[in-house]
Design a protein around this motif. Structure first.
Motif, PDB file in Angstrom:
ATOM      1  N   VAL A 124       0.837  -1.207   0.000  1.00  0.00           N
ATOM      2  CA  VAL A 124       0.000   0.000   0.000  1.00  0.00           C
ATOM      3  C   VAL A 124       0.867   1.251   0.000  1.00  0.00           C
ATOM      4  N   SER A 125       1.902   1.248   0.831  1.00  0.00           N
ATOM      5  CA  SER A 125       2.800   2.411   0.907  1.00  0.00           C
ATOM      6  C   SER A 125       3.499   2.654  -0.424  1.00  0.00           C
ATOM      7  N   THR A 126       3.873   1.569  -1.099  1.00  0.00           N
ATOM      8  CA  THR A 126       4.499   1.690  -2.418  1.00  0.00           C
ATOM      9  C   THR A 126       3.534   2.308  -3.426  1.00  0.00           C
ATOM     10  N   CYS A 127       2.288   1.858  -3.380  1.00  0.00           N
ATOM     11  CA  CYS A 127       1.276   2.424  -4.288  1.00  0.00           C
ATOM     12  C   CYS A 127       1.113   3.919  -4.044  1.00  0.00           C
ATOM     13  N   VAL A 128       0.978   4.314  -2.784  1.00  0.00           N
ATOM     14  CA  VAL A 128       0.825   5.736  -2.459  1.00  0.00           C
ATOM     15  C   VAL A 128       2.067   6.514  -2.879  1.00  0.00           C
ATOM     16  N   GLY A 129       3.236   5.926  -2.640  1.00  0.00           N
ATOM     17  CA  GLY A 129       4.477   6.574  -3.067  1.00  0.00           C
ATOM     18  C   GLY A 129       4.513   6.795  -4.570  1.00  0.00           C
ATOM     19  N   ILE A 130       4.053   5.833  -5.333  1.00  0.00           N
ATOM     20  CA  ILE A 130       3.996   5.965  -6.799  1.00  0.00           C
ATOM     21  C   ILE A 130       2.977   7.024  -7.197  1.00  0.00           C
ATOM     22  N   PHE A 131       1.807   7.007  -6.565  1.00  0.00           N
ATOM     23  CA  PHE A 131       0.780   7.996  -6.889  1.00  0.00           C
ATOM     24  C   PHE A 131       1.333   9.412  -6.715  1.00  0.00           C
ATOM     25  N   PHE A 132       2.031   9.633  -5.604  1.00  0.00           N
ATOM     26  CA  PHE A 132       2.510  10.982  -5.315  1.00  0.00           C
ATOM     27  C   PHE A 132       3.717  11.343  -6.168  1.00  0.00           C
ATOM     28  N   THR A 133       4.631  10.413  -6.334  1.00  0.00           N
ATOM     29  CA  THR A 133       5.825  10.680  -7.142  1.00  0.00           C
ATOM     30  C   THR A 133       5.447  11.061  -8.561  1.00  0.00           C
ATOM     31  N   PHE A 134       4.439  10.391  -9.099  1.00  0.00           N
ATOM     32  CA  PHE A 134       4.072  10.609 -10.499  1.00  0.00           C
ATOM     33  C   PHE A 134       2.756  11.378 -10.648  1.00  0.00           C
ATOM     34  N   ASP A 135       2.439  12.157  -9.629  1.00  0.00           N
ATOM     35  CA  ASP A 135       1.316  13.085  -9.785  1.00  0.00           C
ATOM     36  C   ASP A 135       1.823  14.345 -10.472  1.00  0.00           C
ATOM     37  N   CYS A 136       1.126  14.772 -11.482  1.00  0.00           N
ATOM     38  CA  CYS A 136       1.610  15.860 -12.334  1.00  0.00           C
ATOM     39  C   CYS A 136       1.714  17.191 -11.590  1.00  0.00           C
TER      40      CYS A 136
ATOM     41  N   VAL B  79       4.239  24.632 -19.678  1.00  0.00           N
ATOM     42  CA  VAL B  79       4.172  24.129 -18.303  1.00  0.00           C
ATOM     43  C   VAL B  79       2.735  24.281 -17.839  1.00  0.00           C
ATOM     44  N   SER B  80       2.073  23.159 -17.550  1.00  0.00           N
ATOM     45  CA  SER B  80       0.679  23.182 -17.123  1.00  0.00           C
ATOM     46  C   SER B  80       0.527  22.609 -15.721  1.00  0.00           C
ATOM     47  N   TYR B  81      -0.371  23.221 -14.955  1.00  0.00           N
ATOM     48  CA  TYR B  81      -0.772  22.669 -13.668  1.00  0.00           C
ATOM     49  C   TYR B  81      -1.949  21.733 -13.919  1.00  0.00           C
ATOM     50  N   MET B  82      -1.774  20.465 -13.670  1.00  0.00           N
ATOM     51  CA  MET B  82      -2.877  19.516 -13.765  1.00  0.00           C
ATOM     52  C   MET B  82      -2.543  18.281 -12.935  1.00  0.00           C
TER      53      MET B  82
ATOM     54  N   LEU C  51       2.653   5.515 -16.596  1.00  0.00           N
ATOM     55  CA  LEU C  51       2.515   5.738 -18.042  1.00  0.00           C
ATOM     56  C   LEU C  51       1.768   7.036 -18.325  1.00  0.00           C
ATOM     57  N   MET C  52       0.744   7.343 -17.534  1.00  0.00           N
ATOM     58  CA  MET C  52       0.000   8.591 -17.711  1.00  0.00           C
ATOM     59  C   MET C  52       0.922   9.786 -17.468  1.00  0.00           C
ATOM     60  N   PHE C  53       1.764   9.700 -16.460  1.00  0.00           N
ATOM     61  CA  PHE C  53       2.731  10.768 -16.178  1.00  0.00           C
ATOM     62  C   PHE C  53       3.671  10.957 -17.365  1.00  0.00           C
ATOM     63  N   ILE C  54       4.146   9.863 -17.941  1.00  0.00           N
ATOM     64  CA  ILE C  54       5.069   9.937 -19.085  1.00  0.00           C
ATOM     65  C   ILE C  54       4.389  10.595 -20.280  1.00  0.00           C
ATOM     66  N   ILE C  55       3.125  10.248 -20.514  1.00  0.00           N
ATOM     67  CA  ILE C  55       2.389  10.821 -21.646  1.00  0.00           C
ATOM     68  C   ILE C  55       2.287  12.338 -21.524  1.00  0.00           C
ATOM     69  N   PHE C  56       2.006  12.829 -20.320  1.00  0.00           N
ATOM     70  CA  PHE C  56       1.799  14.263 -20.114  1.00  0.00           C
ATOM     71  C   PHE C  56       3.078  14.993 -19.709  1.00  0.00           C
ATOM     72  N   PHE C  57       4.172  14.265 -19.542  1.00  0.00           N
ATOM     73  CA  PHE C  57       5.409  14.879 -19.066  1.00  0.00           C
ATOM     74  C   PHE C  57       5.845  16.099 -19.894  1.00  0.00           C
ATOM     75  N   PRO C  58       5.812  16.045 -21.222  1.00  0.00           N
ATOM     76  CA  PRO C  58       6.268  17.218 -21.983  1.00  0.00           C
ATOM     77  C   PRO C  58       5.485  18.493 -21.683  1.00  0.00           C
TER      78      PRO C  58
ATOM     79  N   LEU D 277      -3.419  15.966 -26.681  1.00  0.00           N
ATOM     80  CA  LEU D 277      -3.720  15.632 -25.285  1.00  0.00           C
ATOM     81  C   LEU D 277      -4.933  16.385 -24.755  1.00  0.00           C
ATOM     82  N   ARG D 278      -5.608  17.086 -25.613  1.00  0.00           N
ATOM     83  CA  ARG D 278      -6.810  17.811 -25.190  1.00  0.00           C
ATOM     84  C   ARG D 278      -7.984  16.823 -25.108  1.00  0.00           C
TER      85      ARG D 278
END
Length: 622
Positions: free
Chosen positions: A252-264, A495-498, A590-597, A612-613
């Motif tokens: 569970v902690s790993t999942c939360v860590g991933i969610f936060f690390t890769f939150d845009c 640079v977008s906030y999302m 993967l979603m983070f990678i798609i929107f990374f640019p 991406l719209r």
């Protein structure tokens, strides 16, 4: 009796929270985010020497040595914004100056401002229409690129850092301020140099932190963003530890860590010199320690009662027969042990730092009060109540006030600096009014606090990327903070906030799950997470001024923890679901990678950003 002692030991001596595996996972996530957050964070250099305009020195005369085509003047503006200039060309035949444009505006501080000229001339006259102006650097460009005047020796400060200008279209966030950095980054610079403080609509601690980066690295994009990046990195271990404290589950902690690390939005706010990442960090840290206090205090009181069961029974048979009432019968003779009062103390310290950073910390403080009162109702500290009250009064009221006030030490008020003699103090329709003749720390703290409250209450403004509170959880309308053409054709840096849509949409489901689980199963952990989310979010329902998606960050963080706890409950009931959530976590990355640019400013094809719209309001590039 020995059996009771063993039972007592099992309650107090909890196993170590973090295993070696936890530390490795935390380290990997933090390392990955460190690489990502410092990747193209900003240039290490920017024009810093400046030429100063005052009421006795308005004119600048540029000599190009011969008649040439000059297309553009690029001005890297100093700390004074919206400087207006008039441009004229000298006609050697008539001996007169011919007006090219009556007024042009260089609006944004600490970035390149473009002024069109499009004129063939030798002598260019630049007249400031303000009594004060700070110009860090001038760069002229023509059809062949940069054009250098022959009289640069007359204005050495304006032409000594020409190499810091990109002669192509590569002017991006890497070179200067973006979005609210023109306020917070500027104020950090003013703190370092003892100048009048411009940004006074928020408390000052966050800008003090930004100023520290400027003090270390200079007034350049890397310097003013450095500590935002540092806080973004250390936030990851905090989230992992919080998830582990609640769930006691590495998966569970790993999942939360991933969610936060890769939150845009966590990523973007860790790369911009604004105060939002700081206040969110302090809020979550204060809640972490409040939760830890509740856990430790509950164990302490249960254990104390267990050890004294025989004593209580001999004095009052009703005590041993009613466990729910026993804590009210027993009187504590000593104050709480260190493992109990230190987390409570740290919770107070960090909520104080949150309030000293942004007034939204007060919302979070109300949540802490709710948890404290609920816990005291359940475990009333008979015999300790007065000491506990004094303890909390100091750490949750006095100390936050001290932090809040001390953060105003570097703040300089322009009118007070001008020698105002107004010594009036009165209450009026706008609250407490203190004359600028009062120049002390307390006076300017109170004066600015009153100004802040009135500013946010009365603000009437519009912004295309503003969004109401009910749109935030669904990531309905991102905020485009920077958008620059890179090659003059189809390559853009934006640079977008999302939010990461999988994390935010999943987090919203996690909040609802915790709500129902708390009610149906009487699950206090689920209740803690639901209330934590709610107290960060609900106050925004009553705010009438314009708001933006980044205001949701503290709520989004608790929704990630709620999602993590939901995963724990579901996987305990159906272990097969662990594979589903592993797949979900991979999809988050993967979603983070798609929107990374479009969240990082990495130059990318405009067509990619347009593709991406996915929702009508997702304007991620222009």
């Amino acid at each position: 009796m020995p059996k009771k002692a063993n039972k007592s030991k099992s309650i107090i001596e909890k196993p170590s929270l973090l295993s070696r595996k936890d530390c490795i996972i935390m380290g990997i996530l933090s390392f990955v985010f460190t690489i990502l957050v410092f990747f193209r964070l900003g240039n290490f250099n920017a024009p810093e020497t400046y030429y100063e305009i005052n009421k006795d020195n308005h004119d600048i005369v540029i000599d190009f040595g011969g008649y040439i085509d000059v297309n553009t003047l690029h001005i890297y503006l100093g700390y004074l914004d919206n400087r207006k200039i008039a441009l004229s060309a000298f006609n050697e035949v008539s001996g007169a100056w011919e007006l090219i444009c009556e007024q042009q505006n260089a609006g944004s501080v600490f970035q390149w401002n473009t002024i069109p000229i499009n004129y063939k001339l030798r002598y260019l006259g630049i007249v400031s229409q303000d009594d004060e102006a700070i110009f860090n650097e001038f760069v002229f460009t023509g059809p062949e690129g940069i054009v250098t005047p022959i009289n640069t020796y007359d204005y050495p400060e304006l032409f000594d850092e020409q190499d810091l200008f990109h002669s192509t279209y590569e002017k991006t966030y890497m070179d200067g301020t973006m979005f609210d950095e023109v306020y917070h980054g500027r104020t950090g610079y003013e703190f370092v140099h003892g100048l009048p403080t411009y940004e006074t609509t928020h408390p000052q601690l966050g800008k003090c932190i930004i100023a520290l980066g400027i003090k270390i690295f200079g007034m350049n994009p890397f310097g003013w963003r450095f500590f935002s990046a540092i806080f973004g990195v250390i936030f990851i271990p905090l989230m992992y530890c919080f998830a582990k404290l609640i769930s006691k589950d590495t998966f569970v902690s790993t999942c939360v860590g991933i969610f936060f690390t890769f939150d845009c939005i966590h990523y973007t706010l860790s790369r911009i010199a604004t105060i939002d990442i700081f206040v969110a960090f302090f809020i979550v840290l204060s809640y972490y320690y409040m939760y830890k206090y509740i856990v430790e205090d509950t164990a302490y009181r249960k254990n104390t009662l267990l050890l004294n069961t025989n004593t209580l029974s001999s004095g009052d048979n009703s005590v041993s027969g009613n466990k729910d009432n026993s804590h009210r019968k027993f009187k504590y003779t000593k104050f709480m042990p260190k493992n109990v009062y230190i987390p409570l103390m740290l919770s107070g310290i960090f909520i104080g730092l949150a309030i000293a950073t942004k007034l939204t910390g007060v919302y979070a403080a109300l949540g802490l009060l709710i948890f404290m009162v609920a816990h005291l109702i359940k475990y009333w500290p008979n015999g300790q109540a007065f000491k506990l009250f004094l303890f909390c009064f100091f750490f949750f009221i006095i100390l936050p006030l001290v932090f809040y006030t001390l953060a105003y030490i570097p703040a300089v008020e322009k009118y007070a600096q001008m020698g105002s003699t107004d010594m009036t103090i009165e209450f009026n329709e706008n609250g407490l009014s203190i004359g600028y003749g009062h120049t002390g720390l307390i006076a300017r703290t109170l004066r600015n606090t009153n100004y802040m409250l009135n500013y946010h209450k009365n603000l009437v403004a519009e912004h295309y990327y503003s969004s109401p509170f009910y749109e935030w959880p669904t990531v309905w309308k991102p905020l485009l903070a920077a958008n620059d053409n890179v090659d003059g054709n189809n390559l853009v840096s934006s640079v977008s906030y999302m939010g990461n849509v999988l994390v935010w949409w999943g987090g919203l489901l996690g909040v609802f799950f915790c709500f129902f689980h708390a009610i149906i199963e009487k699950d206090e952990k689920a209740g803690f997470l639901f209330i934590s989310y709610l107290v960060q979010y609900v106050p925004w329902f009553t705010v009438s001024r314009i708001t933006f998606i980044y205001h949701y960050l503290p709520s989004a963080i608790f929704s990630m923890l709620a999602l993590g706890y939901s995963i724990k409950i579901l996987t305990e009931k159906k272990p097969i679901m662990k594979k589903i959530f592993m797949g979900f976590s991979i999809a988050v990355i993967l979603m983070f990678i798609i929107f990374f640019p479009v969240i990082s400013g990495l130059p990318v094809s405009k067509n990619w950003g347009l593709s991406l719209r996915w929702l009508p309001e997702w304007i991620l590039v222009l």
